[in-house]
Design an enzyme around this catalytic site. Sequence first.
Site, PDB file in Angstrom:
ATOM      1  N   GLU A 260      51.682  47.006  34.069  1.00 32.82           N
ATOM      2  CA  GLU A 260      51.429  47.656  35.449  1.00 32.82           C
ATOM      3  C   GLU A 260      53.259  47.788  35.983  1.00 32.82           C
ATOM      4  O   GLU A 260      53.740  46.704  35.915  1.00 32.82           O
ATOM      5  CB  GLU A 260      50.582  47.131  36.285  1.00 32.82           C
ATOM      6  N   HIS A 279      45.768  50.162  40.822  1.00 34.91           N
ATOM      7  CA  HIS A 279      45.509  48.749  41.285  1.00 34.91           C
ATOM      8  C   HIS A 279      45.640  48.709  42.920  1.00 34.91           C
ATOM      9  O   HIS A 279      46.269  47.968  43.542  1.00 34.91           O
ATOM     10  CB  HIS A 279      46.647  47.921  41.007  1.00 34.91           C
TER      11      HIS A 279
HETATM   12  P1  NAD Z   1      36.593  34.180  41.504  1.00 33.38           P
HETATM   13  O1  NAD Z   1      37.423  33.117  40.848  1.00 33.38           O
HETATM   14  O2  NAD Z   1      35.991  33.946  42.833  1.00 33.38           O
HETATM   15  O3  NAD Z   1      35.524  34.701  40.326  1.00 33.38           O
HETATM   16  C1  NAD Z   1      35.769  34.702  39.028  1.00 33.38           C
HETATM   17  C2  NAD Z   1      34.436  34.400  38.597  1.00 33.38           C
HETATM   18  O4  NAD Z   1      34.394  34.571  37.034  1.00 33.38           O
HETATM   19  C3  NAD Z   1      33.928  32.756  38.700  1.00 33.38           C
HETATM   20  O5  NAD Z   1      32.769  32.888  39.184  1.00 33.38           O
HETATM   21  C4  NAD Z   1      34.025  32.243  37.138  1.00 33.38           C
HETATM   22  O6  NAD Z   1      33.061  31.657  37.024  1.00 33.38           O
HETATM   23  C5  NAD Z   1      33.868  33.504  36.266  1.00 33.38           C
HETATM   24  N1  NAD Z   1      34.159  33.326  34.895  1.00 33.38           N
HETATM   25  C6  NAD Z   1      35.341  32.790  34.632  1.00 33.38           C
HETATM   26  N2  NAD Z   1      35.285  32.911  33.141  1.00 33.38           N
HETATM   27  C7  NAD Z   1      34.297  33.765  32.814  1.00 33.38           C
HETATM   28  C8  NAD Z   1      33.922  34.303  31.608  1.00 33.38           C
HETATM   29  N3  NAD Z   1      34.724  34.095  30.554  1.00 33.38           N
HETATM   30  N4  NAD Z   1      32.679  34.782  31.613  1.00 33.38           N
HETATM   31  C9  NAD Z   1      31.954  35.187  32.720  1.00 33.38           C
HETATM   32  N5  NAD Z   1      32.360  34.637  33.826  1.00 33.38           N
HETATM   33  C10 NAD Z   1      33.532  33.974  33.971  1.00 33.38           C
HETATM   34  O7  NAD Z   1      37.535  35.448  41.409  1.00 33.38           O
HETATM   35  P2  NAD Z   1      37.480  36.598  42.282  1.00 33.38           P
HETATM   36  O8  NAD Z   1      38.069  36.574  43.574  1.00 33.38           O
HETATM   37  O9  NAD Z   1      36.116  37.277  42.389  1.00 33.38           O
HETATM   38  O10 NAD Z   1      38.354  37.804  41.311  1.00 33.38           O
HETATM   39  C11 NAD Z   1      37.737  38.367  40.157  1.00 33.38           C
HETATM   40  C12 NAD Z   1      38.773  39.194  39.450  1.00 33.38           C
HETATM   41  O11 NAD Z   1      39.266  40.317  40.223  1.00 33.38           O
HETATM   42  C13 NAD Z   1      40.064  38.315  39.093  1.00 33.38           C
HETATM   43  O12 NAD Z   1      40.707  38.883  37.791  1.00 33.38           O
HETATM   44  C14 NAD Z   1      41.226  38.904  40.142  1.00 33.38           C
HETATM   45  O13 NAD Z   1      42.362  38.542  39.587  1.00 33.38           O
HETATM   46  C15 NAD Z   1      40.650  40.127  40.395  1.00 33.38           C
HETATM   47  N6  NAD Z   1      40.964  40.803  41.688  1.00 33.38           N
HETATM   48  C16 NAD Z   1      41.639  41.950  41.647  1.00 33.38           C
HETATM   49  C17 NAD Z   1      41.826  42.956  42.733  1.00 33.38           C
HETATM   50  C18 NAD Z   1      42.469  44.313  42.473  1.00 33.38           C
HETATM   51  O14 NAD Z   1      43.177  44.605  43.379  1.00 33.38           O
HETATM   52  N7  NAD Z   1      41.819  45.059  41.592  1.00 33.38           N
HETATM   53  C19 NAD Z   1      41.768  42.417  44.133  1.00 33.38           C
HETATM   54  C20 NAD Z   1      41.388  40.816  44.122  1.00 33.38           C
HETATM   55  C21 NAD Z   1      41.103  40.156  42.908  1.00 33.38           C
HETATM   56  C1  MLT Z   2      44.676  40.114  43.429  1.00 35.73           C
HETATM   57  O1  MLT Z   2      44.617  39.340  42.333  1.00 35.73           O
HETATM   58  O2  MLT Z   2      44.679  39.598  44.580  1.00 35.73           O
HETATM   59  C2  MLT Z   2      44.593  41.677  43.304  1.00 35.73           C
HETATM   60  O3  MLT Z   2      44.923  42.175  42.043  1.00 35.73           O
HETATM   61  C3  MLT Z   2      45.361  42.421  44.375  1.00 35.73           C
HETATM   62  C4  MLT Z   2      46.944  42.166  44.284  1.00 35.73           C
HETATM   63  O4  MLT Z   2      47.475  42.315  43.053  1.00 35.73           O
HETATM   64  O5  MLT Z   2      47.548  41.874  45.224  1.00 35.73           O
END
Ligand code: NAD
Ligand code: MLT
Length: 528
Positions: A260, A279
């Site tokens: 990215e 993103h």
């Molecule tokens: P979180 O830690 O609350 O949840 C992650 C879950 O994945 C946990 O319940 C964990 O037990 C599970 N997990 C870990 N390894 C695993 C596996 N091998 N198989 C199945 N489950 C597994 O995290 P979250 O806040 O829900 O975030 C989830 C994802 O979204 C992360 O990768 C985070 O970086 C991403 N995210 C992206 C954005 C975006 O802008 N697109 C925003 C926020 C978070």
């Molecule tokens: C995150 O991990 O919180 C999301 O990907 C959003 C961001 O990149 O800030």
Amino acid sequence: MKVLVSDSLSPQGMEILQGAKGIEVEVKTGLSPEQLQTIIGEYHGLVVRSATTVTADSIEAAHNLKLIGRAGVGVDNIDVEAATKKGIVVMNTPGGNSMAAAEHTIALILAIARNIPQAVASMREKRWEKKRFMGMEVFGKTLGVVGLGNIGIIVAERGLGLKMKIIAHDPYISPDLATQKGIELVPLDELFTRSDIITIHVPKTKETENLIDTKAISKMKDGVMLINCARGGIVDEEALAEACRSGKVRAAAVDVFAQEPTPSNNPLLEVENIACTPHLGASTSEAQENVAIAIAQQMVAYLTEGTIRNAVNVPSVDAQVLTTLGPYLNLGQKMGGFFAQTCPFPLKNLIIEYQGEVTKYNVAPISSTILVGILSSYMEGELVNEVNAPFIAKERGINVRESKITEEADFTSLITLRAKAAGESHTVAGTLFGKKEPRLVVVNEYLIEAVPEGNILFVENLDKPGVIGNIGKTLAEKNINIGNMHCGRDEMAGKSVNIFNLDTIPSADIMEKLAHLPNVNSVRLIQL
Ligand code: NAD
Ligand code: MLT
């Protein structure tokens, strides 16, 4: 304290940082890893979102850095292992942008089910292709959620609201939690074979990298839809592009990319039935405000009070817990120091036992400070703190086993350190008097009551008349005052230990003289 904000942060977060007493804030965005490495040395705190990459080289150069705060969830842009090794706390803001990311996921599911991105593009070209964009209803379909954490659970709940059947795979959560929410937990392969729509919500780890590759896609239903709003690199981009081209995957939506900003030759950008967003998951004003406020408050709390919240590499200790645990942390560090300076080396297996009232608390921070006490006794010059102590201990081959004992002790709380080193067993136990005052109460086979503070003269001797008098006289000759003295004896063996708290440090000559006094077996100077 100087804090560098290297990615743009919402004004509400900036206000908190700028308003904090003793914190000076500088904003420098758009830094390359090399530029960050050049300037990081002067800062105590660093705030990033996802654009800054914090490499091991930058961390190596971060001589004053105590804390890296990530306004968001994913910490894959930070070398957490290098930070841990250097004793730098890394914290994030779980939950702050979960709603935004979950809503973006739902928006993408509905958008690709109804071909909205392509239809909008076609209309913009002034075409009317009603027949071309036949969609699919999500009602009654099976949604497979991979990762049932903060975001996955909201997506699942929204999916239930859309009357989808929800199955999920997450080996780390309790099946009861899923069942209560009306979600069926299944093995990953079963999720692949049963789902009409699959959405990914796991962190990027060694285990989840390329979790969705050609082999995984081949197990999925023909015409499945796939959404990745988690992290780039969890889905193999080439494999997904190919599966969408062939029709194996009916449509896909991707918000996150292996690199990215996405290079223009990314295969996902070429395929019509793939909807890409740059993103945007957390890009709502609400989410940005939430994460900025959260990280600013967490940073200020750590830099000004030492309270740790939402750290990914050290147990959290909030202000209330710190008040309760504070005296135990102090006791632990002193005991560790005493233990290391009286234990024969090399130390390989360390047992930390907790007994009594202390077992009601999360004892992990106490164990860390015990290790700090042990390691800093012989790692002069190197920074050892509660963040890197467990890591350094492991690196040095010290296995630490922690246990909580339910049987009552003679003390309200008792912490015991045990190890076998150089063929000898070594034990030190400590407690708190009046809930605050640290005391050593056991050293090997001796019951004592010593204050673990300052300069300690630790003497092992035969239990004979005149020994203590001679020690006092030798110290007095050099004007060294004894502040406190404690004696423990083993009547059976006729031996005793004497612990003297000295106001000044005896020179090597005096130590030599003390060691040669009659009936003295050994003399050590311990500094705590
Ligand atoms: P979180 O830690 O609350 O949840 C992650 C879950 O994945 C946990 O319940 C964990 O037990 C599970 N997990 C870990 N390894 C695993 C596996 N091998 N198989 C199945 N489950 C597994 O995290 P979250 O806040 O829900 O975030 C989830 C994802 O979204 C992360 O990768 C985070 O970086 C991403 N995210 C992206 C954005 C975006 O802008 N697109 C925003 C926020 C978070
Ligand atoms: C995150 O991990 O919180 C999301 O990907 C959003 C961001 O990149 O800030």
